[in-house]
Design a protein around this motif. Structure first.
Motif, PDB file in Angstrom:
ATOM      1  N   GLU A   1       0.831  -1.201   0.000  1.00  0.00           N
ATOM      2  CA  GLU A   1       0.000   0.000   0.000  1.00  0.00           C
ATOM      3  C   GLU A   1       0.865   1.251   0.000  1.00  0.00           C
ATOM      4  N   LYS A   2       1.981   1.174   0.689  1.00  0.00           N
ATOM      5  CA  LYS A   2       2.875   2.322   0.702  1.00  0.00           C
ATOM      6  C   LYS A   2       3.536   2.515  -0.655  1.00  0.00           C
ATOM      7  N   LYS A   3       3.682   1.432  -1.406  1.00  0.00           N
ATOM      8  CA  LYS A   3       4.328   1.506  -2.714  1.00  0.00           C
ATOM      9  C   LYS A   3       3.354   1.884  -3.835  1.00  0.00           C
ATOM     10  N   LEU A   4       2.040   1.833  -3.578  1.00  0.00           N
ATOM     11  CA  LEU A   4       1.073   2.135  -4.628  1.00  0.00           C
ATOM     12  C   LEU A   4       1.213   3.585  -5.079  1.00  0.00           C
ATOM     13  N   ARG A   5       1.159   3.776  -6.353  1.00  0.00           N
ATOM     14  CA  ARG A   5       1.325   5.105  -6.927  1.00  0.00           C
ATOM     15  C   ARG A   5       0.173   5.399  -7.892  1.00  0.00           C
ATOM     16  N   ILE A   6      -0.065   6.668  -8.095  1.00  0.00           N
ATOM     17  CA  ILE A   6      -1.098   7.079  -9.044  1.00  0.00           C
ATOM     18  C   ILE A   6      -0.537   6.919 -10.450  1.00  0.00           C
ATOM     19  N   GLN A   7      -1.263   6.183 -11.274  1.00  0.00           N
ATOM     20  CA  GLN A   7      -0.785   5.870 -12.609  1.00  0.00           C
ATOM     21  C   GLN A   7      -1.575   6.576 -13.701  1.00  0.00           C
ATOM     22  N   GLU A   8      -2.792   7.017 -13.377  1.00  0.00           N
ATOM     23  CA  GLU A   8      -3.644   7.591 -14.418  1.00  0.00           C
ATOM     24  C   GLU A   8      -4.589   8.608 -13.787  1.00  0.00           C
ATOM     25  N   ILE A   9      -4.977   9.597 -14.562  1.00  0.00           N
ATOM     26  CA  ILE A   9      -5.935  10.614 -14.115  1.00  0.00           C
ATOM     27  C   ILE A   9      -7.118  10.591 -15.083  1.00  0.00           C
ATOM     28  N   LYS A  10      -8.311  10.463 -14.530  1.00  0.00           N
ATOM     29  CA  LYS A  10      -9.525  10.498 -15.344  1.00  0.00           C
ATOM     30  C   LYS A  10     -10.404  11.632 -14.842  1.00  0.00           C
ATOM     31  N   VAL A  11     -10.876  12.435 -15.774  1.00  0.00           N
ATOM     32  CA  VAL A  11     -11.691  13.600 -15.443  1.00  0.00           C
ATOM     33  C   VAL A  11     -13.051  13.430 -16.096  1.00  0.00           C
ATOM     34  N   SER A  12     -14.111  13.659 -15.314  1.00  0.00           N
ATOM     35  CA  SER A  12     -15.477  13.630 -15.840  1.00  0.00           C
ATOM     36  C   SER A  12     -16.162  14.931 -15.458  1.00  0.00           C
ATOM     37  N   PHE A  13     -16.848  15.531 -16.423  1.00  0.00           N
ATOM     38  CA  PHE A  13     -17.591  16.759 -16.175  1.00  0.00           C
ATOM     39  C   PHE A  13     -19.063  16.401 -16.024  1.00  0.00           C
TER      40      PHE A  13
ATOM     41  N   LEU B   1     -14.240  19.836 -29.226  1.00  0.00           N
ATOM     42  CA  LEU B   1     -12.872  20.291 -28.972  1.00  0.00           C
ATOM     43  C   LEU B   1     -12.729  21.091 -27.665  1.00  0.00           C
ATOM     44  N   PRO B   2     -13.629  22.022 -27.336  1.00  0.00           N
ATOM     45  CA  PRO B   2     -13.469  22.738 -26.055  1.00  0.00           C
ATOM     46  C   PRO B   2     -13.513  21.796 -24.849  1.00  0.00           C
ATOM     47  N   LEU B   3     -14.351  20.761 -24.931  1.00  0.00           N
ATOM     48  CA  LEU B   3     -14.422  19.786 -23.845  1.00  0.00           C
ATOM     49  C   LEU B   3     -13.093  19.058 -23.688  1.00  0.00           C
ATOM     50  N   ILE B   4     -12.507  18.622 -24.806  1.00  0.00           N
ATOM     51  CA  ILE B   4     -11.229  17.912 -24.771  1.00  0.00           C
ATOM     52  C   ILE B   4     -10.112  18.834 -24.289  1.00  0.00           C
ATOM     53  N   GLU B   5     -10.143  20.112 -24.746  1.00  0.00           N
ATOM     54  CA  GLU B   5      -9.113  21.063 -24.315  1.00  0.00           C
ATOM     55  C   GLU B   5      -9.206  21.340 -22.817  1.00  0.00           C
ATOM     56  N   LEU B   6     -10.434  21.473 -22.292  1.00  0.00           N
ATOM     57  CA  LEU B   6     -10.607  21.701 -20.852  1.00  0.00           C
ATOM     58  C   LEU B   6     -10.148  20.482 -20.052  1.00  0.00           C
ATOM     59  N   GLU B   7     -10.484  19.308 -20.549  1.00  0.00           N
ATOM     60  CA  GLU B   7     -10.048  18.079 -19.878  1.00  0.00           C
ATOM     61  C   GLU B   7      -8.523  17.984 -19.864  1.00  0.00           C
ATOM     62  N   ASN B   8      -7.880  18.279 -20.976  1.00  0.00           N
ATOM     63  CA  ASN B   8      -6.415  18.253 -21.038  1.00  0.00           C
ATOM     64  C   ASN B   8      -5.792  19.326 -20.142  1.00  0.00           C
ATOM     65  N   ALA B   9      -6.438  20.502 -20.056  1.00  0.00           N
ATOM     66  CA  ALA B   9      -5.918  21.556 -19.188  1.00  0.00           C
ATOM     67  C   ALA B   9      -5.980  21.133 -17.720  1.00  0.00           C
ATOM     68  N   VAL B  10      -7.080  20.484 -17.331  1.00  0.00           N
ATOM     69  CA  VAL B  10      -7.199  19.999 -15.946  1.00  0.00           C
ATOM     70  C   VAL B  10      -6.159  18.918 -15.687  1.00  0.00           C
ATOM     71  N   LYS B  11      -5.991  18.008 -16.645  1.00  0.00           N
ATOM     72  CA  LYS B  11      -4.993  16.948 -16.483  1.00  0.00           C
ATOM     73  C   LYS B  11      -3.577  17.508 -16.415  1.00  0.00           C
ATOM     74  N   SER B  12      -3.291  18.530 -17.227  1.00  0.00           N
ATOM     75  CA  SER B  12      -1.947  19.111 -17.184  1.00  0.00           C
ATOM     76  C   SER B  12      -1.702  19.824 -15.854  1.00  0.00           C
ATOM     77  N   GLN B  13      -2.767  20.356 -15.260  1.00  0.00           N
ATOM     78  CA  GLN B  13      -2.641  20.969 -13.942  1.00  0.00           C
ATOM     79  C   GLN B  13      -2.312  19.913 -12.882  1.00  0.00           C
TER      80      GLN B  13
END
Length: 167
Positions: A74-86, A97-109
């Motif tokens: 459990e201590k070794k578990l790491r976050i491997q993926e980020i999923k965003v739902s609006f 495209l605006p939806l994908i751009e907003l999702e990518n902006a949140v993921k890049s943050q």
């Protein structure tokens, strides 16, 4: 009325003596066989009790080892993926495209969170939420603000966001 004196006849005496001797022999045979069966079952029960004790000790040892390894993992578990739902993208009018751009902006943050262990991200989840909620995202000509509705934290960080258009 009198009971006939049958106890004086030798045939009846032998018959009743045979019944008594047979009963006594049968009783001794029963005690002998019952005792040997009881001894057999007692040794079998003792053997199985010892086997159960050994298995319980092994199980206890394996369970402790298993719990220890789980804590280490459990201590070794790491976050491997980020999923965003609006949740309210239809009400705001986000499509394509605006939806994908907003999702990518949140993921890049949130890219700093990738490959971090879950425990440290969980401890700093309030900071993560405040960072997202205080950030304005510029997509095309529009400015959007997100509010975190729900966050699930495991090897995949799942964020359920509500989007607001800022004028």
């Amino acid at each position: 009325m009198r009971i006939p004196p049958l106890y004086r006849r030798k045939g009846y005496q032998r018959f009743f003596a045979g019944i008594v001797i047979g009963f006594i022999c049968g009783w001794f045979f029963f005690l002998l066989s019952f005792g040997s069966l009881q001894e057999f079952y007692m040794t079998e029960i003792d053997r199985r009790d010892e086997e159960i004790k050994d298995l319980n000790e092994k199980f206890k040892h394996f369970r402790e080892d298993y719990e220890e390894k789980n804590k280490e993992n459990e201590k070794k578990l790491r976050i491997q993926e980020i999923k965003v739902s609006f949740l309210n993208r239809e009400q705001v009018g986000l499509k394509g495209l605006p939806l994908i751009e907003l999702e990518n902006a949140v993921k890049s943050q949130l890219n700093d969170v990738l490959t971090k262990d879950i425990e440290s991200v969980g401890q700093n989840s309030n900071l993560l939420i405040r960072t997202l909620e205080n950030k304005n995202f510029f997509i095309g000509k529009e400015t959007y603000n997100v509010n975190v509705y729900q966050m699930h934290l495991y090897t995949t960080l799942r964020l359920y966001l509500k989007v607001e258009r800022v004028n």
